[in-house]
Design an enzyme around this catalytic site. Structure first.
Site, short mmCIF file in Angstrom:
data_model
loop_
_atom_site.label_atom_id
_atom_site.label_comp_id
_atom_site.label_asym_id
_atom_site.label_seq_id
_atom_site.Cartn_x
_atom_site.Cartn_y
_atom_site.Cartn_z
N SER A 197 0.84 -1.20 0.00
CA SER A 197 0.00 0.00 0.00
C SER A 197 0.88 1.24 0.00
O SER A 197 2.02 1.21 0.49
CB SER A 197 -0.89 0.01 1.25
OG SER A 197 -1.59 1.24 1.39
N TYR A 209 -1.93 -0.17 10.48
CA TYR A 209 -2.04 -0.60 9.09
C TYR A 209 -0.78 -0.23 8.30
O TYR A 209 -0.23 -1.06 7.56
CB TYR A 209 -3.26 0.05 8.44
CG TYR A 209 -3.45 -0.32 6.99
CD1 TYR A 209 -3.92 -1.58 6.62
CD2 TYR A 209 -3.17 0.60 5.98
CE1 TYR A 209 -4.09 -1.91 5.29
CE2 TYR A 209 -3.34 0.27 4.65
CZ TYR A 209 -3.80 -0.99 4.30
OH TYR A 209 -3.96 -1.32 2.98
#
Length: 252
Positions: free
Chosen positions: A140, A153
């Site tokens: 990501s 995250y």
């Protein structure tokens, strides 16, 4: 179909979400045979039926090693070998660090990081036999550039990037390439936790407009071509890379 993936044998996890499903569609369109794994059995079976005889569904919980090992072995049995492992399963959780407990943090790492380690361990012997293996991990933009509410995250996706780079160096002598795809803001339900943390869709839209030079979110079909490229022989000299698809946000 142009056949860029003709004769390629692919296993992909996280295959029924927006990006995963777009990747499977692109794989099949280019001539690959694909085993799709996901924890959502109903949607997995529906997807396999829709894609036709080139696709088979195997249920998997990537946080469980036995389940992940079964996916790899069942996939290899059906495919007759393995050329590409696409590890796309992931979990999004957001919130301030004070709202995270150890159990939530551990669950995030179990799905986003540990599962990639286990999946690779089980797939590598089969990829070695193919002589042209490729591992594609979904990371990501958050792994390169974090933000409020993304502490856990972003840490997990940063670990994916480090894992990808190091594994690529280890497996290069075996002719197995390892790369990561780093999507930025993509219009999927996966991002709902961080949208909620930001104050809802209007606040999120304003943030995207301000931080993304292209001024919009991406769409799953705009990420899928990277999966095809990294699965294909066109990327035969590409390894140890974490490729951003973020509308310019990292440099914006």
């Amino acid at each position: 179909m142009t056949g860029r993936l003709r004769d390629k044998r692919i296993i992909i996890t996280g295959a029924v979400g927006n990006i995963g499903k777009a990747a499977v569609e692109a794989f099949v369109a280019e001539g690959a045979r694909v085993v799709i794994g996901d924890v959502d059995v109903a949607r997995g079976e529906e997807a396999a039926a829709a894609f036709g005889p080139a696709v088979r569904f195997v249920p998997v919980d990537v946080a469980d090693e036995a389940s992940l090992a079964h996916l790899v072995e069942a996939g290899v049995d059906w495919l007759g070998g393995l050329d590409v492992l696409a590890q796309n399963a992931g979990l999004m959780r957001s919130g301030s660090i004070l709202d995270f407990d150890a159990a939530a943090f551990d669950r995030l790492f179990a799905v986003n990081v540990r599962a990639l380690f286990i999946g690779a361990r089980h797939a590598i012997p089969h990829l070695k036999k193919s002589g042209r293996g490729s591992i594609i991990n979904t990371a990501s933009l958050a792994g390169k550039r974090g933000g409020p509410g993304l502490t856990a995250y972003a840490a997990s996706k940063g670990a994916v990037i480090a894992f990808t780079t190091t594994l690529a160096l280890e497996l290069a002598p075996e002719r197995i390439r390892v790369n990561a795809i780093c999507p930025g803001w993509v219009d999927t339900a996966f991002n709902q936790p961080i949208i909620d943390f930001m104050g809802g869709p209007e606040a999120q839209a304003a943030k995207v407009s301000a931080m993304v030079p292209l001024g919009r979110q991406g769409q799953p079909h705009e990420i899928a071509p990277l999966f095809v490229f990294l699965a294909s022989d066109e990327s035969s000299y590409v390894t140890a890379q974490s490729i951003l698809a973020d509308g310019g946000a990292f440099n914006g």
